[in-house]
Scaffold this motif. Structure first.
Motif, PDB file in Angstrom:
ATOM      1  N   TYR A 149       0.817  -1.223   0.000  1.00 54.52           N
ATOM      2  CA  TYR A 149       0.000   0.000   0.000  1.00 54.52           C
ATOM      3  C   TYR A 149       0.850   1.273   0.000  1.00 54.52           C
ATOM      4  O   TYR A 149       0.500   2.259  -0.655  1.00 54.52           O
ATOM      5  CB  TYR A 149      -0.956  -0.014   1.193  1.00 54.52           C
ATOM      6  N   ALA A 150       1.965   1.254   0.719  1.00 57.38           N
ATOM      7  CA  ALA A 150       2.832   2.435   0.735  1.00 57.38           C
ATOM      8  C   ALA A 150       3.416   2.682  -0.658  1.00 57.38           C
ATOM      9  O   ALA A 150       3.507   3.833  -1.113  1.00 57.38           O
ATOM     10  CB  ALA A 150       3.940   2.262   1.769  1.00 57.38           C
ATOM     11  N   ASP A 151       3.815   1.602  -1.339  1.00 56.53           N
ATOM     12  CA  ASP A 151       4.345   1.747  -2.701  1.00 56.53           C
ATOM     13  C   ASP A 151       3.259   2.257  -3.652  1.00 56.53           C
ATOM     14  O   ASP A 151       3.532   3.072  -4.547  1.00 56.53           O
ATOM     15  CB  ASP A 151       4.882   0.416  -3.211  1.00 56.53           C
ATOM     16  N   ALA A 152       2.031   1.758  -3.465  1.00 58.31           N
ATOM     17  CA  ALA A 152       0.915   2.225  -4.294  1.00 58.31           C
ATOM     18  C   ALA A 152       0.673   3.715  -4.088  1.00 58.31           C
ATOM     19  O   ALA A 152       0.440   4.461  -5.054  1.00 58.31           O
ATOM     20  CB  ALA A 152      -0.353   1.427  -3.971  1.00 58.31           C
ATOM     21  N   LEU A 153       0.748   4.151  -2.839  1.00 62.79           N
ATOM     22  CA  LEU A 153       0.555   5.575  -2.544  1.00 62.79           C
ATOM     23  C   LEU A 153       1.664   6.412  -3.187  1.00 62.79           C
ATOM     24  O   LEU A 153       1.394   7.499  -3.729  1.00 62.79           O
ATOM     25  CB  LEU A 153       0.532   5.795  -1.032  1.00 62.79           C
ATOM     26  N   THR A 154       2.889   5.902  -3.155  1.00 63.33           N
ATOM     27  CA  THR A 154       4.005   6.615  -3.788  1.00 63.33           C
ATOM     28  C   THR A 154       3.761   6.778  -5.287  1.00 63.33           C
ATOM     29  O   THR A 154       3.990   7.854  -5.856  1.00 63.33           O
ATOM     30  CB  THR A 154       5.326   5.859  -3.555  1.00 63.33           C
ATOM     31  N   ASP A 155       3.289   5.714  -5.933  1.00 66.99           N
ATOM     32  CA  ASP A 155       2.985   5.782  -7.364  1.00 66.99           C
ATOM     33  C   ASP A 155       1.873   6.788  -7.643  1.00 66.99           C
ATOM     34  O   ASP A 155       1.935   7.554  -8.611  1.00 66.99           O
ATOM     35  CB  ASP A 155       2.581   4.407  -7.888  1.00 66.99           C
TER      36      ASP A 155
END
Length: 320
Positions: A149-155
């Motif tokens: 989820y953190a990586d998705a938010l970064t994207d």
């Protein structure tokens, strides 16, 4: 869409590749003519008509990058993404195809049980075009499904920096905000997305419309309104009756409200109507899972138990 210069450059590179990699042999006689015909069919969106010729070319040389690419593209267009995976994996390392093949491979694998494969695939596309918002949005989807989820938010945040109004980022933005319990922001983003689509000021891809439809329905369910959500999911199904994502998400929703027979019937009908291997695989997996639950008398999931108790079932996030 590649420019004429890019297309000429790619064709020249591929002709050199044939000579360099297959030293002492010749490219299949007549394959150039076949490829010209196939490209012409594709330009007129007549993908299915090219399938037989592409299979023949694959038999002649299963390593040819352009043949693999065109074969995979055809399979994607006729609704067989699972069959497109292997030819895409063969071609995704070729620079001329890295972006398109990486994106297609991500879409082909994003609904699988290993969503990390979709993340890995779209990484090829982003290596070729690091600031492509469509690719960032797709990786956000893939990271979300993989639980990153953190990586998705970064994207999502990077895509918003590059192009705040890009339609591709609408759905992943809402889903990621929901996951981080930023409910007010998610609702505002969803409202803005709906207004943008309804205004008709920009052309919206059907895939984006379908995902936005599912997101609206899931948001209603998350807000404790399963009856309205059921109507909205039915509307999505009416509008996109054979879209794999829509059908499989509605199947998940029916399971969530403990209507498993209804879910199975929907999946079976859609498979009978389309004969798509994606629906066939989903139906087979479902049959095995339900048989296992019945034989072992497994306890109901938490969401099913909450529904039975009459309490709010918790978040239902569509597997977009």
């Amino acid at each position: 869409m590649k420019s004429g210069v890019e297309y000429t450059r790619r064709t020249f590179a591929l002709s050199l590749l044939c000579g360099v990699l297959v030293v002492g042999t010749a490219c299949p006689q007549g394959s150039g003519d076949s490829l010209d015909e196939i490209r012409g069919l594709h330009a007129r969106n007549r993908f299915e008509e090219s399938l037989e010729d592409l299979r023949a070319l694959m038999d002649e040389d299963p390593t040819d990058p352009e043949v693999n690419y065109l074969f995979a593209k055809t399979l994607m267009q006729i609704g067989e993404p699972s069959l497109a995976i292997w030819p895409l994996r063969r071609v995704v390392n070729f620079p001329d195809y890295a972006f398109d093949a990486g994106m297609m491979l991500a879409w082909a694998t994003i609904g699988s049980r290993t969503p990390q494969d979709a993340v890995d695939a779209v990484n090829f596309a982003l290596a070729a075009e690091p600031d492509n918002v469509d690719a960032l949005a797709l990786r956000a989807h893939a990271n979300f499904k993989a639980g990153h989820y953190a990586d998705a938010l970064t994207d999502v945040e990077r895509a918003l920096e590059l192009d705040p109004g890009n339609l591709a980022i609408l759905v992943p933005r809402v889903l990621v905000l929901l996951e981080f319990n930023r409910i007010d922001e998610a609702e505002a983003a969803l409202d803005a997305s709906n207004q943008l689509v309804e205004s008709g000021e920009e052309q919206v891809l059907e895939t984006t419309q379908a995902r936005l439809c599912l997101t609206n329905a899931a948001f209603a369910f998350d807000n404790g309104d399963p009856k309205n959500a059921e109507v909205m999911f039915a509307d999505c199904l009416d509008a996109y009756p054979i879209d794999p994502l829509v059908v499989l998400t509605v199947v998940d929703f029916y399971d969530a409200i403990e209507e498993q027979e209804r879910a199975t019937d929907l999946l079976r009908r859609t498979f009978e109507d389309t004969r798509s291997t994606d629906f066939g695989y989903a139906l087979s997996r479902r049959a095995r899972r339900l048989d296992n639950e019945e034989r072992h008398d497994l306890p109901r999931s938490a969401i099913h138990q909450k529904l039975a108790d009459g309490t709010h079932p918790g978040r239902f996030v569509p597997a977009l």
